[in-house]
Motif scaffolding. Structure first.
Motif, PDB file in Angstrom:
ATOM      1  N   GLY A   1      72.486 -53.986  24.890  1.00 60.75           N
ATOM      2  CA  GLY A   1      72.472 -53.852  25.762  1.00 60.75           C
ATOM      3  C   GLY A   1      72.642 -52.722  26.347  1.00 60.75           C
ATOM      4  N   GLN A   2      71.977 -51.753  25.897  1.00 60.41           N
ATOM      5  CA  GLN A   2      71.915 -50.080  26.549  1.00 60.41           C
ATOM      6  C   GLN A   2      70.885 -49.254  26.708  1.00 60.41           C
ATOM      7  N   CYS A   3      69.847 -50.652  27.755  1.00 55.85           N
ATOM      8  CA  CYS A   3      68.234 -50.172  27.605  1.00 55.85           C
ATOM      9  C   CYS A   3      68.642 -49.525  28.287  1.00 55.85           C
ATOM     10  N   GLN A   4      69.400 -48.761  28.840  1.00 54.24           N
ATOM     11  CA  GLN A   4      68.462 -47.938  30.127  1.00 54.24           C
ATOM     12  C   GLN A   4      68.353 -46.680  29.409  1.00 54.24           C
ATOM     13  N   ALA A   5      68.801 -46.416  28.381  1.00 51.80           N
ATOM     14  CA  ALA A   5      67.913 -45.459  27.169  1.00 51.80           C
ATOM     15  C   ALA A   5      67.351 -46.152  25.765  1.00 51.80           C
ATOM     16  N   THR A   6      66.472 -46.473  26.502  1.00 56.86           N
ATOM     17  CA  THR A   6      65.566 -47.011  24.951  1.00 56.86           C
ATOM     18  C   THR A   6      64.909 -45.383  23.794  1.00 56.86           C
TER      19      THR A   6
ATOM     20  N   ASP B   1      68.534 -43.167  23.973  1.00 59.13           N
ATOM     21  CA  ASP B   1      67.481 -41.549  24.305  1.00 59.13           C
ATOM     22  C   ASP B   1      66.845 -41.282  22.773  1.00 59.13           C
TER      23      ASP B   1
ATOM     24  N   ARG C   1      57.071 -58.518  16.805  1.00 59.33           N
ATOM     25  CA  ARG C   1      57.799 -57.972  17.313  1.00 59.33           C
ATOM     26  C   ARG C   1      58.792 -58.574  17.608  1.00 59.33           C
TER      27      ARG C   1
ATOM     28  N   HIS D   1      61.416 -50.881  20.523  1.00 60.83           N
ATOM     29  CA  HIS D   1      60.666 -51.017  19.890  1.00 60.83           C
ATOM     30  C   HIS D   1      59.774 -50.070  20.687  1.00 60.83           C
ATOM     31  N   VAL D   2      59.388 -50.391  21.820  1.00 60.66           N
ATOM     32  CA  VAL D   2      57.947 -49.702  22.654  1.00 60.66           C
ATOM     33  C   VAL D   2      58.269 -48.264  23.145  1.00 60.66           C
TER      34      VAL D   2
ATOM     35  N   GLU E   1      65.541 -52.896  17.540  1.00 59.88           N
ATOM     36  CA  GLU E   1      64.639 -53.065  17.376  1.00 59.88           C
ATOM     37  C   GLU E   1      63.363 -54.182  18.333  1.00 59.88           C
ATOM     38  N   SER E   2      64.810 -54.817  19.189  1.00 60.82           N
ATOM     39  CA  SER E   2      64.274 -55.022  20.154  1.00 60.82           C
ATOM     40  C   SER E   2      62.868 -54.878  20.545  1.00 60.82           C
ATOM     41  N   ALA E   3      61.646 -54.930  21.446  1.00 60.44           N
ATOM     42  CA  ALA E   3      61.067 -55.006  22.270  1.00 60.44           C
ATOM     43  C   ALA E   3      61.645 -53.798  23.121  1.00 60.44           C
ATOM     44  N   PRO E   4      61.884 -53.425  23.542  1.00 56.79           N
ATOM     45  CA  PRO E   4      62.306 -52.446  24.901  1.00 56.79           C
ATOM     46  C   PRO E   4      62.208 -51.150  24.215  1.00 56.79           C
TER      47      PRO E   4
ATOM     48  N   TYR F   1      79.844 -54.998  22.766  1.00 60.98           N
ATOM     49  CA  TYR F   1      80.491 -54.597  23.807  1.00 60.98           C
ATOM     50  C   TYR F   1      82.446 -54.463  23.679  1.00 60.98           C
TER      51      TYR F   1
ATOM     52  N   CYS G   1      68.758 -55.884  20.862  1.00 62.72           N
ATOM     53  CA  CYS G   1      69.021 -55.657  21.495  1.00 62.72           C
ATOM     54  C   CYS G   1      70.514 -55.452  21.689  1.00 62.72           C
TER      55      CYS G   1
END
Ligand SMILES: Cc1cc2nc3c(=O)[nH]c(=O)nc-3n(C[C@H](O)[C@H](O)[C@H](O)COP(=O)(O)O)c2cc1C
Ligand code: SF4
Ligand code: FES
Lengths: 407, 148
Positions: free
Chosen positions: B117-122, B134, A325, B80-81, B75-78, A128, B115
């Protein structure tokens, strides 16, 4: 139907985060002034009374923690804000710091006054750098205004190690070392940064402090679930329609979060599982969706609230693939200090990959269960202790997915 | 070498400042040059082995050469899917290299990461820490063009 309630994010979208005047016009820094007119013990009492419990995952009563440091006689004490936010699927601390950095700084300064510390650190994750800029600007403005008095705040950057979110590893990292957790006790409130009493609290915990001082502990503890009052900022990811963040009272249920605010499962599919609290959280089946998200209720179903990440999976998801994973994540992030975790995460990943590739057996599943139990008690820090949770909870709640891999 | 010392010595008086010094080096070079680790050890008065141990502990740091622009794929789970694998394949194809490698012209390095920390846009990738959300295989060429 569930509704949002913005306490931590009370200024979200209403102020310019880089203008301290905006923050002050909204009542900012009045709480610090008020705190400084109270006795230190009175401030601690108020925080204790609010029953605010840590938002970083461990759920410890913040006022009680502060009291430990207050009671230690020491020339130097430290206030550390944990902004390492490494739990996959979590970005709530970023949202707070990007949109209202002063509320975090004010919370830290109130803590500093209460325990008798003149120095604060914000340990912000290295991923960040743009948040670090925002924080540094906010601190410079607060200093220029003179609102912090003799309390100093400095930002330090993490180096991309998940384990550094663990408070004693974080302290090691600020000291310039490898981020390996310390043996406990002693705990940081007594012996922490540079061997001095140190309060480590999460970003969201600190952001709650100014309003507690403003409105009082009684006001706060009446919100949400009685045993974990207040609100929680949640971040929704995965197969849910509204992949965004929400702040809700802690007595909101998981179902309300996913199907109310979250807008339900994307693409008209059916719900299969939700993992809450980040990658170390348990996987929750449909039958437990009416549980409230507060710390204790989540524990009672063998899950955790953790960081408040809500990762939703629809009926088409292969649970074994997702857990494989996750197992790789833990092997990578294990710091290697203790063998149950260093070896355990490696073997766990190996077996999960084998199962995922269709080359495993029921015996592997049995072994995974045993290894997981050993790790959850034998590992030195929370990383290794929690690493088996996704494996153990999916073997229990989603066993059919495992069976499908070798039948 | 003198250059390394200029960068590092700014943090000399900062308690525990070696990590901040490493960040500063990496901002300059996109990696930590091996010689800079030795200089850091001298400046901070610690054994080289310790300076090395710190530099290699943190995954955000890379000791030894890396491309000018570092592309990291979460490549964290969120992510990844959400289809990280397709984005990885598109990046590898577009740049003609595999994960972990650097293009022959030294312009790009591809790395996997967890991750950001931008997981609103995986799924999410970062280029020199700047997030792009995205992501789709179709968007890859456009992002790369900004750095070519
Ligand atoms: C592996 C691991 C990672 C952690 N990561 C974080 C983190 O990113 N942010 C955080 O606030 N707490 C994290 N924690 C919890 C901290 O150790 C600590 O409990 C917390 O910062 C205390 O603040 P709180 O009481 O306000 O929650 C982590 C713990 C472990 C074991
Ligand atoms: S449990 Fe894992 S991360 Fe924690 S100290 Fe042991 S090896 Fe390190
Ligand atoms: S999970 Fe990929 S950015 Fe958070």
């Amino acid at each position: 139907m569930a509704e949002e309630m913005r306490i931590v994010l009370r200024n979200y979208g209403k102020i310019d985060p880089l203008k301290i005047d905006d923050y002050m016009a909204a009542g900012g820094y009045k709480s610090l002034e008020k705190a400084r007119s109270m006795k230190q013990t009175e401030v601690i009492e108020e925080v204790k009374k609010s029953n605010l419990r840590g938002r970083g995952g461990a759920g410890f009563n913040a006022g009680m923690k502060w009291n430990f440091s207050y009671q230690v006689q020491s020339e130097e004490k430290y206030v550390v804000c944990n902004a390492d936010e490494g739990e996959p699927g979590t970005y709530k601390d970023r949202i707070i710091m990007e949109n209202d950095p002063q509320s975090v700084i004010e919370g830290m300064a109130i803590c500093g006054y209460a325990i008798g510390s003149k120095k604060g650190y914000i340990y912000c994750r290295g991923e960040y750098p743009y948040v670090v800029d925002t924080l540094n600007q906010a601190i410079a403005q607060a200093k220029a205004k003179g609102v912090l008095g003799d309390f100093d705040v400095e930002v330090r950057m993490g180096g991309g190690a998940y384990v550094c979110g663990e408070e004693s590893a974080l302290i090691e990292s600020i000291e310039g070392h490898r981020g390996e957790p310390r043996f406990k006790p002693p705990f940081p409130p007594v012996i922490g940064l540079w061997q001095k009493p140190t309060i480590v609290n999460n970003v969201e915990t600190f952001a709650n402090i100014p309003i507690i001082i403003e409105k009082g502990g009684d006001w706060y503890k009446a919100i949400g679930a009685p045993n974990y009052p207040g609100t929680k900022v949640l971040t929704l990811t995965g197969d849910v329609n509204n992949r965004t963040f929400f702040e809700v009272p802690t007595n909101t249920t998981i179902r309300e979060v996913i199907f109310g605010l979250g807008g339900g499962i994307a693409g008209g599919k059916k719900f299969k599982a939700v993992q809450i609290g980040g990658t170390s959280g348990g996987f929750i089946p449909e039958s437990n969706l009416d549980t409230s998200i507060d710390f204790d209720s989540m524990n009672s179903i063998g899950a955790v609230l953790g960081s408040g990440a809500v990762f939703v999976m629809d009926e088409s998801r292969d649970i074994v693939d997702v857990v494989a994973r996750i197992a790789k994540f833990f092997e990578h992030e294990s710091c290697g200090k203790c063998s149950p975790c260093r070896e355990g995460t490696k073997r766990m990943h190996e077996m999960m990959e084998r199962l995922n590739a269709g080359e495993g057996s029921a015996e592997d599943v049995e072994l995974l269960g045993r290894l997981g139990k050993v790790m959850s008690v034998a590992c030195l820090c929370g990383l290794g202790q929690a690493a088996p949770a996704p494996v153990l909870t999916t073997i229990k709640n989603f066993n059919a997915d495992y069976q499908a891999k070798f039948n | 070498m003198a250059n390394y010392e200029d960068i590092i010595s700014k943090y000399q008086d900062l308690p525990g400042g070696i990590i901040e010094a490493y960040h500063a080096l990496q901002r300059e070079y996109s990696y930590i040059p091996e010689d800079a680790v030795r200089v850091a050890a001298e400046v901070f008065g610690i054994p080289t082995a310790k300076a090395w141990g710190v530099a290699t502990f943190y995954s955000y740091f890379k000791v030894g050469k890396r491309g000018k622009n570092v592309i990291r794929i979460c490549e964290s789970a969120p992510c990844h899917v959400a289809g990280a694998a397709e984005v990885i394949a598109a990046l590898e194809k577009e740049l003609g290299i595999k994960m972990g490698d650097t293009t022959p012209d030294g312009k790009f390095t591809l790395e996997l990461c967890e991750c950001v920390g931008q997981c609103q846009a995986t799924p999410v990738i970062t280029v020199n820490s700047k997030p792009y959300g995205d992501m789709t295989p179709e968007k890859v060429a456009g992002v790369l063009a900004e750095y070519r």
